[in-house]
Motif scaffolding. Sequence first.
Motif, PDB file in Angstrom:
ATOM      1  N   ALA A  42       0.992  -1.080   0.133  1.00  0.00           N
ATOM      2  CA  ALA A  42      -0.092   0.038  -0.029  1.00  0.00           C
ATOM      3  C   ALA A  42       0.829   1.312  -0.204  1.00  0.00           C
ATOM      4  CB  ALA A  42      -1.117   0.211   0.875  1.00  0.00           C
ATOM      5  N   ALA A  43       1.936   0.897   0.508  1.00  0.00           N
ATOM      6  CA  ALA A  43       2.975   2.421   0.578  1.00  0.00           C
ATOM      7  C   ALA A  43       3.628   2.815  -0.781  1.00  0.00           C
ATOM      8  CB  ALA A  43       3.575   2.718   1.642  1.00  0.00           C
ATOM      9  N   VAL A  44       3.902   1.734  -1.397  1.00  0.00           N
ATOM     10  CA  VAL A  44       4.383   1.884  -2.437  1.00  0.00           C
ATOM     11  C   VAL A  44       3.550   1.971  -3.619  1.00  0.00           C
ATOM     12  CG1 VAL A  44       5.509   0.041  -4.283  1.00  0.00           C
ATOM     13  CG2 VAL A  44       6.107  -0.253  -1.862  1.00  0.00           C
ATOM     14  N   LEU A  45       2.145   1.252  -3.544  1.00  0.00           N
ATOM     15  CA  LEU A  45       1.156   2.325  -3.982  1.00  0.00           C
ATOM     16  C   LEU A  45       1.123   3.526  -4.343  1.00  0.00           C
ATOM     17  CD1 LEU A  45      -1.351  -0.792  -4.197  1.00  0.00           C
ATOM     18  CD2 LEU A  45       0.384   0.163  -6.414  1.00  0.00           C
ATOM     19  N   PHE A  46       0.690   4.075  -2.750  1.00  0.00           N
ATOM     20  CA  PHE A  46       0.584   5.765  -2.356  1.00  0.00           C
ATOM     21  C   PHE A  46       2.134   6.254  -2.384  1.00  0.00           C
ATOM     22  CE2 PHE A  46      -2.402   4.035   0.937  1.00  0.00           C
ATOM     23  CZ  PHE A  46      -3.386   4.488   0.316  1.00  0.00           C
ATOM     24  N   ALA A  47       2.917   6.030  -3.254  1.00  0.00           N
ATOM     25  CA  ALA A  47       4.343   7.111  -3.297  1.00  0.00           C
ATOM     26  C   ALA A  47       4.173   7.317  -4.803  1.00  0.00           C
ATOM     27  CB  ALA A  47       5.372   5.823  -2.829  1.00  0.00           C
ATOM     28  N   ALA A  48       4.036   5.567  -5.835  1.00  0.00           N
ATOM     29  CA  ALA A  48       3.679   5.778  -7.333  1.00  0.00           C
ATOM     30  C   ALA A  48       2.414   6.954  -7.165  1.00  0.00           C
ATOM     31  CB  ALA A  48       3.112   4.387  -7.880  1.00  0.00           C
TER      32      ALA A  48
END
Length: 146
Positions: free
Chosen positions: A99-105
Amino acid sequence: MSAPQTPPPAGPGPGGNHDEPTVGGLVHDLTQQVPDLIRSELRLAQAEMTEKGKRAGLGIGMFSAAGLLAFFGLAAVITACIAALALVLPTWASALIVAAVLFAAAAGVGLAGKSKVSAATPVKPEKAMEGIKEDIDTVKGGHHRV
């Protein structure tokens, strides 16, 4: 005695041809036929646009279905990433990392989109307006801008 004279031919023209229409008759026919022609052309254009609209609508629907399927495919890939990380970490931690990677993207794409929108403003066509001003100056006999 003189030879009997024949009467002049009857009819509108010197040749006496009754089949040839007069200019007034032709203009009258034209004024009655042109609106009918325009109406029939408009009906044809409307029918053609309706058909093209139906085809475009079907195509847009198919693009929408493709987008939805791609969204579900991406969700499955994300789920697979979470499951793969769950082999090493607890499931909740794997989901949190993905989820953190998706929010960063999402933040990166959002910032890039914002910069593109900012570069497109103001919306008015400045180059075209400048060209029109130059054309007006040229027509008025003014000096050419450089």
